[in-house]
Scaffold this active site. Structure first.
Site, PDB file in Angstrom:
ATOM      1  N   CYS A   2     -11.403 -33.867  14.333  1.00 32.77           N
ATOM      2  CA  CYS A   2     -12.101 -35.116  14.085  1.00 32.77           C
ATOM      3  C   CYS A   2     -12.307 -35.794  15.426  1.00 32.77           C
ATOM      4  O   CYS A   2     -11.771 -35.365  16.429  1.00 32.77           O
ATOM      5  CB  CYS A   2     -11.240 -36.001  13.199  1.00 32.77           C
ATOM      6  SG  CYS A   2     -10.758 -35.190  11.680  1.00 32.77           S
ATOM      7  N   TRP A  75     -13.897 -34.241   9.914  1.00 27.35           N
ATOM      8  CA  TRP A  75     -14.183 -32.876   9.454  1.00 27.35           C
ATOM      9  C   TRP A  75     -13.020 -32.553   8.524  1.00 27.35           C
ATOM     10  O   TRP A  75     -11.885 -32.411   8.959  1.00 27.35           O
ATOM     11  CB  TRP A  75     -14.225 -31.923  10.642  1.00 27.35           C
ATOM     12  CG  TRP A  75     -14.673 -30.539  10.290  1.00 27.35           C
ATOM     13  CD1 TRP A  75     -15.974 -30.088  10.239  1.00 27.35           C
ATOM     14  CD2 TRP A  75     -13.850 -29.419   9.972  1.00 27.35           C
ATOM     15  NE1 TRP A  75     -15.986 -28.763   9.897  1.00 27.35           N
ATOM     16  CE2 TRP A  75     -14.710 -28.324   9.731  1.00 27.35           C
ATOM     17  CE3 TRP A  75     -12.477 -29.225   9.859  1.00 27.35           C
ATOM     18  CZ2 TRP A  75     -14.236 -27.056   9.390  1.00 27.35           C
ATOM     19  CZ3 TRP A  75     -12.007 -27.966   9.514  1.00 27.35           C
ATOM     20  CH2 TRP A  75     -12.886 -26.900   9.278  1.00 27.35           C
ATOM     21  N   ASN A  99      -6.187 -37.288  14.171  1.00 28.39           N
ATOM     22  CA  ASN A  99      -6.815 -35.980  14.344  1.00 28.39           C
ATOM     23  C   ASN A  99      -5.695 -34.952  14.333  1.00 28.39           C
ATOM     24  O   ASN A  99      -4.817 -34.994  15.192  1.00 28.39           O
ATOM     25  CB  ASN A  99      -7.566 -35.976  15.691  1.00 28.39           C
ATOM     26  CG  ASN A  99      -8.261 -34.658  15.958  1.00 28.39           C
ATOM     27  OD1 ASN A  99      -8.375 -33.815  15.081  1.00 28.39           O
ATOM     28  ND2 ASN A  99      -8.725 -34.481  17.182  1.00 28.39           N
ATOM     29  N   GLY A 100      -5.708 -34.061  13.341  1.00 28.10           N
ATOM     30  CA  GLY A 100      -4.644 -33.058  13.252  1.00 28.10           C
ATOM     31  C   GLY A 100      -4.312 -32.787  11.799  1.00 28.10           C
ATOM     32  O   GLY A 100      -5.026 -33.230  10.891  1.00 28.10           O
ATOM     33  N   GLU A 483     -23.053 -11.546  19.259  1.00 23.46           N
ATOM     34  CA  GLU A 483     -23.359 -12.945  19.554  1.00 23.46           C
ATOM     35  C   GLU A 483     -24.714 -13.342  18.935  1.00 23.46           C
ATOM     36  O   GLU A 483     -24.860 -14.443  18.398  1.00 23.46           O
ATOM     37  CB  GLU A 483     -23.345 -13.168  21.078  1.00 23.46           C
ATOM     38  CG  GLU A 483     -23.729 -14.552  21.558  1.00 23.46           C
ATOM     39  CD  GLU A 483     -22.849 -15.701  21.051  1.00 23.46           C
ATOM     40  OE1 GLU A 483     -21.786 -15.442  20.481  1.00 23.46           O
ATOM     41  OE2 GLU A 483     -23.262 -16.862  21.216  1.00 23.46           O
ATOM     42  N   LYS A 487     -25.173 -16.339  16.106  1.00 26.52           N
ATOM     43  CA  LYS A 487     -26.086 -17.489  16.231  1.00 26.52           C
ATOM     44  C   LYS A 487     -26.882 -17.655  14.932  1.00 26.52           C
ATOM     45  O   LYS A 487     -27.071 -18.757  14.439  1.00 26.52           O
ATOM     46  CB  LYS A 487     -27.066 -17.318  17.405  1.00 26.52           C
ATOM     47  CG  LYS A 487     -26.469 -17.382  18.782  1.00 26.52           C
ATOM     48  CD  LYS A 487     -26.063 -18.764  19.251  1.00 26.52           C
ATOM     49  CE  LYS A 487     -24.693 -19.137  18.894  1.00 26.52           C
ATOM     50  NZ  LYS A 487     -23.557 -18.917  19.654  1.00 26.52           N
ATOM     51  N   GLU A 490     -24.607 -18.946  12.113  1.00 28.64           N
ATOM     52  CA  GLU A 490     -24.177 -20.337  12.314  1.00 28.64           C
ATOM     53  C   GLU A 490     -25.265 -21.341  11.952  1.00 28.64           C
ATOM     54  O   GLU A 490     -24.995 -22.326  11.286  1.00 28.64           O
ATOM     55  CB  GLU A 490     -23.830 -20.581  13.800  1.00 28.64           C
ATOM     56  CG  GLU A 490     -22.503 -20.028  14.235  1.00 28.64           C
ATOM     57  CD  GLU A 490     -22.262 -20.268  15.723  1.00 28.64           C
ATOM     58  OE1 GLU A 490     -21.201 -20.789  16.079  1.00 28.64           O
ATOM     59  OE2 GLU A 490     -23.136 -19.917  16.548  1.00 28.64           O
ATOM     60  N   HIS A 506     -21.914   5.928  10.059  1.00 33.66           N
ATOM     61  CA  HIS A 506     -20.603   5.838   9.399  1.00 33.66           C
ATOM     62  C   HIS A 506     -20.546   4.680   8.415  1.00 33.66           C
ATOM     63  O   HIS A 506     -19.465   4.160   8.135  1.00 33.66           O
ATOM     64  CB  HIS A 506     -19.502   5.710  10.457  1.00 33.66           C
ATOM     65  CG  HIS A 506     -19.487   6.859  11.408  1.00 33.66           C
ATOM     66  ND1 HIS A 506     -19.088   8.123  11.030  1.00 33.66           N
ATOM     67  CD2 HIS A 506     -19.881   6.957  12.698  1.00 33.66           C
ATOM     68  CE1 HIS A 506     -19.212   8.950  12.070  1.00 33.66           C
ATOM     69  NE2 HIS A 506     -19.700   8.251  13.090  1.00 33.66           N
ATOM     70  N   LYS A 603     -17.872 -28.253  16.599  1.00 30.73           N
ATOM     71  CA  LYS A 603     -17.940 -27.688  17.953  1.00 30.73           C
ATOM     72  C   LYS A 603     -16.552 -27.383  18.492  1.00 30.73           C
ATOM     73  O   LYS A 603     -16.343 -26.372  19.138  1.00 30.73           O
ATOM     74  CB  LYS A 603     -18.639 -28.696  18.870  1.00 30.73           C
ATOM     75  CG  LYS A 603     -18.725 -28.250  20.292  1.00 30.73           C
ATOM     76  CD  LYS A 603     -20.159 -28.095  20.711  1.00 30.73           C
ATOM     77  CE  LYS A 603     -20.324 -27.307  21.975  1.00 30.73           C
ATOM     78  NZ  LYS A 603     -20.779 -25.937  21.710  1.00 30.73           N
TER      79      LYS A 603
HETATM   80  C1  G6P Z   1     -16.182 -23.236  17.294  1.00 33.85           C
HETATM   81  C2  G6P Z   1     -17.596 -23.506  17.775  1.00 33.85           C
HETATM   82  C3  G6P Z   1     -18.135 -22.274  18.504  1.00 33.85           C
HETATM   83  C4  G6P Z   1     -17.193 -21.865  19.633  1.00 33.85           C
HETATM   84  C5  G6P Z   1     -15.765 -21.655  19.111  1.00 33.85           C
HETATM   85  C6  G6P Z   1     -14.789 -21.474  20.260  1.00 33.85           C
HETATM   86  O1  G6P Z   1     -16.207 -22.281  16.306  1.00 33.85           O
HETATM   87  O2  G6P Z   1     -18.428 -23.833  16.690  1.00 33.85           O
HETATM   88  O3  G6P Z   1     -19.411 -22.558  19.049  1.00 33.85           O
HETATM   89  O4  G6P Z   1     -17.652 -20.688  20.211  1.00 33.85           O
HETATM   90  O5  G6P Z   1     -15.346 -22.812  18.380  1.00 33.85           O
HETATM   91  O6  G6P Z   1     -14.745 -22.663  21.003  1.00 33.85           O
HETATM   92  P1  G6P Z   1     -14.313 -22.771  22.500  1.00 33.85           P
HETATM   93  O7  G6P Z   1     -14.484 -24.233  22.812  1.00 33.85           O
HETATM   94  O8  G6P Z   1     -12.886 -22.345  22.565  1.00 33.85           O
HETATM   95  O9  G6P Z   1     -15.194 -21.911  23.310  1.00 33.85           O
END
Ligand code: G6P
Length: 608
Positions: A2, A75, A99-100, A483, A487, A490, A506, A603
């Site tokens: 949060c 969140w 937060n936690g 990756e 994307k 997400e 396989h 994030k």
């Molecule tokens: C979350 C974010 C991702 C990020 C991941 C790791 O899942 O949505 O975009 O890659 O955390 O975060 P970090 O800050 O450790 O790179």
């Protein structure tokens, strides 16, 4: 996971709280709330479900004011998304944002109910509020003593800010698990989860450390460490630019961040290249010989996109620097009994430096026998930076879009520079020279590919109604495929899965029919012939194929080639992610999705 912002000043703080919490929305955006103590000593609380804009509208309607208060963006972890569960939580005179996660909250809830407390929410934060109230009334202690006593009873993470309306001149912050930073102002002081929230009012910050409790008043701050000793913490002057947190001419932060990649890579290179083009990592310089000279193995730990960057670097560490490298997802790493390799060096990779799983992995690794540890991180002053032996900061600038883009490519830039540095120790000077030369061409190559946005947009429009996309790559392009798929998952909410192309037979081949879209990353390299065979295998079975390549292929109607410029092989993996980022962005755009704040994601994931 949060965001917290709080202020105590000489003037009205409503706009500071709203502006601050808006900037923290990347940490959670299920619901948000604000509470202030007004001039008549009443607690005014406003809470809304949905984005922070809902809160802003509501607060503006009510025209409230106050000199002390706090705001929170949530969140959800404990309790569904509802107004009742939205912070701040109140117990009589005590106001709390948190937060936690409090693991023993159920036991405490039962206990507090027996003491007569009524709960209006399902959150663990309301448990904290009532616990503080109960402790305070037991002995009529100061709020600081009350907090000290209460946190001993909390199991889990509890970074929080508390106001007692009976003493509305101080904020009290306690840090455990998630970051809290104090912003120092001229006519007041502030607290936030991230300096970004306060950059519009100050550049001077004091980071709290684990176990710290801080008393923050208008003109004074006092910090007490875990052992309750008064302590001075360093004042840091932030270099982050407030303007880099704005969208500017772009529609979304993610779009802006994709387009910023040439500049963030240039900045990263400039930061660590000396005039004679040799690499200089200031933090490592005096000791690096000791570490990397003796290291016989590298273990990298990370989550999400950072994990994918680590996977790419494994290929580089092994093939260019001849040093064995393993990569593991942080939550897996810290949840098993590890056999540490001989002379192994640990690297954590993280944009935020606050990812709870990566932090736990570092803390766990420190108890094992690693030679040392280094974090490659984008956030100065973050927990990972503070707790690691060494750090290298990527120079991506503030990244707001939940889906990482520029932090991925700057991480790869730093990792490749690190490989060059190790190659230097091993006297393989030609390798480091080649790496530095290749990296210097990367920003301009990315500029070229960014100009292909219209072509990518056309493909995105064709793919936006797809239910499944399979991504294939070989060698270091396999993590790039992972990756690319991440994307799409997400932000476009399309099921996308990545496979090493060699594994096609396989399993995934069984999925191929005219409804399956396959994206293949196939630059010219030693594996190209093998990947051409994969293309044929999919083609024969009717799959719809999009190939990102610098080559022409002789192919059937169901194969579309997206021809990309030729780039040097060493940097090609970094280059090939760019069209895939654009593809995900344009698919999400055509589907009208919330690109910067995808559903259920945040994030910075500060809970395990
Ligand atoms: C979350 C974010 C991702 C990020 C991941 C790791 O899942 O949505 O975009 O890659 O955390 O975060 P970090 O800050 O450790 O790179």
């Amino acid at each position: 996971m949060c965001g917290i912002v709080a202020a105590v000043t000489r003037y009205n703080i409503i706009n500071i709280l709203l502006e601050g919490i808006k900037k923290l929305e990347y940490r959670g955006y299920d619901s948000s709330g604000l509470a202030v103590v007004d001039h008549k000593n009443n607690i005014i609380r406003i809470r809304c479900v949905g984005k922070v804009n809902e809160l802003i509208k509501e607060v503006n309607k009510k025209k409230i004011s106050g000199h002390i208060g706090m705001a929170h963006t949530r969140w959800a972890t404990h309790g569904k998304i509802s107004k009742e569960n939205t912070h701040p939580h109140i117990s009589s005179n005590i106001i709390v944002v948190h937060n936690g996660v409090i693991n023993n909250n159920s036991i405490l809830r039962v206990f507090l109910k027996k003491q007569g407390y009524i709960f209006y929410s399902d959150t663990d934060t309301e448990v904290i509020a009532h616990l503080l109230h109960w402790e305070q009334n037991k002995k009529k202690d100061s709020l600081q003593q009350t907090i000290r006593k209460s946190i001993k009873k909390l199991h889990g993470n509890y970074s929080m800010v508390v106001i007692d309306k009976n003493n509305p001149f101080q904020l009290i912050a306690a840090r455990s698990g998630s970051p809290l930073v104090i912003g120092l102002g001229e006519e007041g002081n502030f607290i936030a989860s991230d300096q970004i929230a306060l950059l519009h009012i100050t550049k001077r910050f004091v980071y709290l450390e684990e176990g710290d409790v801080a008393i923050v008043k208008k003109k004074e701050i006092n910090i007490f460490n875990r052992k309750n000793f008064k302590i001075e913490r360093k004042v840091t002057i932030s270099n982050l630019q407030y303007k880099s947190a704005k969208k500017g001419k772009y529609s979304h932060y993610m779009e802006k961040e994709i387009y910023e990649q040439p500049i963030s890579i240039r900045n990263t290179l400039k930061h660590y290249l000396k005039e004679n083009n040799s690499i200089y990592f200031p933090e490592l310089e005096s000791k690096e010989k000791n570490i990397f000279y003796h290291a016989e193995h590298i273990q990298i730990v990370a989550c999400g996109t950072s994990y994918n960057a680590a996977l790419v670097s494994k290929y580089w560490f092994e093939s260019l620097a001849n040093i064995p490298c393993d990569v593991e997802i942080a939550s897996e790493f810290s949840s098993r009994k590890l056999a540490v390799r001989k002379k192994s060096f640990l690297i954590t990779l993280s944009q935020s430096g606050e990812t709870a799983d990566t932090l736990s992995a570092l803390r766990y690794a420190k108890k094992l026998g690693y030679l040392g540890n280094l974090t490659i991180c984008n956030m100065e002053g973050s927990s990972l930076v503070k707790e690691s032996d060494f750090h290298i900061l990527t120079q991506a600038g503030i990244e707001i879009g939940v889906a990482s883009t520029k932090s991925f490519t700057t991480q790869l830039t730093v990792l490749l520079m690190l490989v060059a540095k190790i190659a230097d120790f091993k006297k393989k000077y030609f390798i480091s020279k080649k790496i530095i030369h290749s990296l210097s061409t990367l920003p301009s190559q990315i500029e070229k590919i960014l100009k292909k946005n219209e072509l990518i947009k056309t493909i995105a429009n064709k793919l936006s109604n797809k239910k499944n996309i399979l991504f294939l790559g070989r060698g270091e392009y396999y993590p790039i495929a992972i990756e690319g798929a991440l994307k799409i998952k997400e932000i476009a909410y399309i099921h996308a899965e990545a496979y090493p192309a060699g594994e096609l037979k396989h399993g995934p081949l069984a999925l191929i029919d005219e409804n399956m879209t396959v994206i293949i990353i196939a630059p010219k390299n030693l594996l190209l012939e093998k990947i051409q065979n994969n293309i044929k295998e999919i083609c024969l079975r009717g799959g719809l194929i999009y190939v990102f390549s610098d080559q022409d292929f002789d192919c059937e109607d169901n194969v579309h080639i997206i021809k990309l410029p030729k780039v040097q092989e060493l940097i090609a993996p970094i280059f090939y992610i760019i069209p895939l980022q654009l593809l995900a962005y344009y698919i999400a755009l055509s589907k009208g999705k919330n690109i910067d704040q995808p559903r259920h994601l945040a994030k910075s994931v500060t809970v395990e």
